[in-house]
Design an enzyme around this catalytic site. Structure first.
Site, PDB file in Angstrom:
ATOM      1  N   HIS A   1       0.802  -1.215   0.000  1.00 22.79           N
ATOM      2  CA  HIS A   1       0.000   0.000   0.000  1.00 22.79           C
ATOM      3  C   HIS A   1       0.842   1.277   0.000  1.00 22.79           C
ATOM      4  O   HIS A   1       0.297   2.359  -0.213  1.00 22.79           O
ATOM      5  CB  HIS A   1      -0.925   0.013   1.222  1.00 22.79           C
ATOM      6  CG  HIS A   1      -2.012  -1.019   1.155  1.00 22.79           C
ATOM      7  ND1 HIS A   1      -3.310  -0.728   0.812  1.00 22.79           N
ATOM      8  CD2 HIS A   1      -1.990  -2.354   1.379  1.00 22.79           C
ATOM      9  CE1 HIS A   1      -4.038  -1.818   0.837  1.00 22.79           C
ATOM     10  NE2 HIS A   1      -3.270  -2.831   1.188  1.00 22.79           N
TER      11      HIS A   1
ATOM     12  N   ASP B   1       3.758   9.693  -1.123  1.00 21.21           N
ATOM     13  CA  ASP B   1       2.569   8.955  -0.724  1.00 21.21           C
ATOM     14  C   ASP B   1       2.278   7.889  -1.766  1.00 21.21           C
ATOM     15  O   ASP B   1       2.294   8.175  -2.975  1.00 21.21           O
ATOM     16  CB  ASP B   1       1.363   9.899  -0.616  1.00 21.21           C
ATOM     17  CG  ASP B   1       0.453   9.555   0.536  1.00 21.21           C
ATOM     18  OD1 ASP B   1       0.413   8.374   0.925  1.00 21.21           O
ATOM     19  OD2 ASP B   1      -0.220  10.460   1.056  1.00 21.21           O
TER      20      ASP B   1
END
Length: 514
Positions: A175, A392
């Site tokens: 992730h 991110d």
């Protein structure tokens, strides 16, 4: 032979489950009332929402830690989930989770924004806990089951699970970003982690660049070349037998539960709350909004610095603008996070001390979590959403804001260093390290015409609404299923071997034999 290489196969359980998810946390949170009675509730979040129907349809189980150290729970059912708790001691939480996962891997994988720490005791705990998760998954999965392992806390599980249960099909999804070779090379246990990951049949990453970084690291440190996203791996056992499998690695950008956000954004009570929020803020011309975990990767300091300079420059004033910064608590026992909180709160205090008036506040800083209904109301109340992460994997806040703006109003300022920037190309993209550029982007978003804003938002909404979290899970699981027949044949060929060996990780403390 290292400890994880000697893992013996475990028997297939008679009452196993066909689909098993393995993650650091179970998809439930515990609530305790005033009398000390505890109940469970489903955790919020897109991953849980996406996998709940899959669990219901495919006789699924979820393996994970239940959140309380030094407590052992038996498996139990809640909602559509069969939950298999993994116990962790207080020391393991400190070393495996707070230590290796979040003070070693997290900063390393996020471009060393904060310096990673390398401690052998943390690594030992990480390896030990990963083996415990792998064993629980092996004891839970039925013959030929699909096991989907989630995220950086459990990177050793795929290869361990393959040794324990070569009959299952294994997926892994990362992730967070995967770093380039030059950064990844700092990890003392770099080969062990790569070999853990390559036990999976399919490894998913947020962006194509992350998948490419992973493939380059495998080529450099394991000597295996990927061709069109695929590579062959094998392991030899001590008695000379072997098993082979294909590892596929690619990009599967995650998304959000669009329907739940659309439903909340259409709720008259949520809409009324959005209007109330603006009134509580003094009905400014422009509401800037940041919503983040309090994490050094999110660029919160850069955002606040840029906003403070706009006030100093006279480009905005506390009478016509306000910055609302929601910074939910995160990993508060990790030193770098405590230091970040002090820095951010100091910056907010200085700006407010300089620019606040009796009736207006420059920065509304909110260091606590909120119900999701309140978050959607904030999305509706905000004119400009600021997502300025320094690095991110995806950033789902950006997608949530877009999904909530059903009238196609609103402006999104988005860091080019987020995975979301590759999909939301009509946002006002910015390099958050460039404070002057960030200031210009904030003003550009504020002054953008309504027509241009609607055109940009319409384009971004088409992308988000088409590619929601359900689409993400289906695409990954469909591709994983496509590898199952070959994998099962390979597993059947190796059924008689006592355990797997060969190209396994060198887990000698602190060693990396390239």
């Amino acid at each position: 032979m290292s400890a994880d290489q000697s893992l013996e196969k475990v028997p297939v359980p008679q009452d196993g489950y066909d689909f098993v998810v393995v993650s650091n946390r179970l998809p439930v949170d515990r609530d305790v009332d005033e009398d000390g009675n505890s109940t469970w509730r489903r955790s919020p979040g897109g991953l849980v929402s996406a996998l709940a129907p899959v669990m219901a349809q495919r006789d699924g189980a979820w393996v994970g830690w239940h959140g309380a150290p030094d407590e052992t729970l038996e498996p139990f059912d809640h909602d559509v989930f069969h939950l298999v708790p993994v116990s962790l001691s207080e020391l393991e939480v400190k070393r495996y989770y707070e230590g290796f996962s979040n003070a070693t891997l997290w900063p390393l994988y996020h471009d060393v924004i904060a310096p990673p720490e390398f401690h052998r005791t943390w690594w030992y705990a990480y390896r030990r806990v990963n083996e415990r998760f792998a064993r629980r998954a092996a004891e839970t999965a039925s013959q030929g089951a699909t096991v989907w392992v989630q995220d950086y806390q459990l990177q050793l599980v795929p290869r361990m699970l393959r040794r324990l249960r070569p009959d299952v099909t294994i997926g892994f999804f990362n992730h967070i970003p995967f770093p380039p070779t030059e950064i990844y090379s700092q990890l003392p246990w770099r080969k062990a982690v790569l070999e853990g990951l390559t036990g999976a049949d399919l490894i998913g990453f947020q962006r194509p660049g992350d998948a490419q970084n992973f493939q380059r690291c495998v080529r450099k440190y394991l000597g295996v070349q990927f061709t069109k996203g695929s590579a062959r791996f094998s392991e030899d056992t001590a008695d000379g037998e072997s098993t082979e499998w294909t590892v596929n690695a690619g990009s599967y950008p995650i998304s959000i539960d669009v329907e739940s956000i659309k439903e909340l954004a259409s709720d008259p009570q949520v809409q009324a709350r959005a209007r109330e929020i603006r009134e509580e803020l003094g009905n400014p011309d422009t509401v800037f909004l940041g919503v983040d975990r309090l994490d050094y990767t999110k660029g919160i300091r850069h955002r606040i610095k840029a906003y403070g300079e706009l006030l100093e420059d006279g480009e905005i004033s506390v009478e016509n603008s306000v910055l609302v910064q929601v910074a939910s608590p995160s990993r508060e026992r990790v030193d770098s996070y405590r230091q970040l909180r002090e820095l951010v709160e100091g910056m907010v205090g200085r700006i407010n001390g300089q620019f606040d008036t009796i009736s207006h506040t420059a920065v509304r800083y909110l260091h606590h979590g909120y119900p999701f209904e309140e978050m959607v109301a904030l999305y509706l109340a905000a004119d400009v959403m600021l997502v300025t992460a320094l690095r991110d994997g995806m950033n789902l806040v950006a997608k949530e804001y877009v999904a909530a703006r059903q009238d196609r109003s609103g402006r999104l300022v988005l860091s080019e260093f987020t995975g979301a920037a590759e999909q939301l190309k009509q946002a006002v993209l910015v390099n958050p390290h460039d404070i002057d550029g960030l200031k210009s982007a904030m003003l550009h978003a504020r002054d953008m015409s309504d027509a241009e804003a609607r055109k940009r938002m319409s384009s971004m909404r088409r992308q988000v609404l088409t590619h929601d979290v359900v689409d993400w899970s289906h695409r990954f699981l469909d591709d994983l299923a496509a590898h199952a027949p070959e994998h099962e044949q390979g597993a059947a060929a190796g059924q008689d071997s006592a355990h797997d060996d060969g190209a396994a990780a060198d887990t000698t403390p602190g060693a990396d034999r390239d």
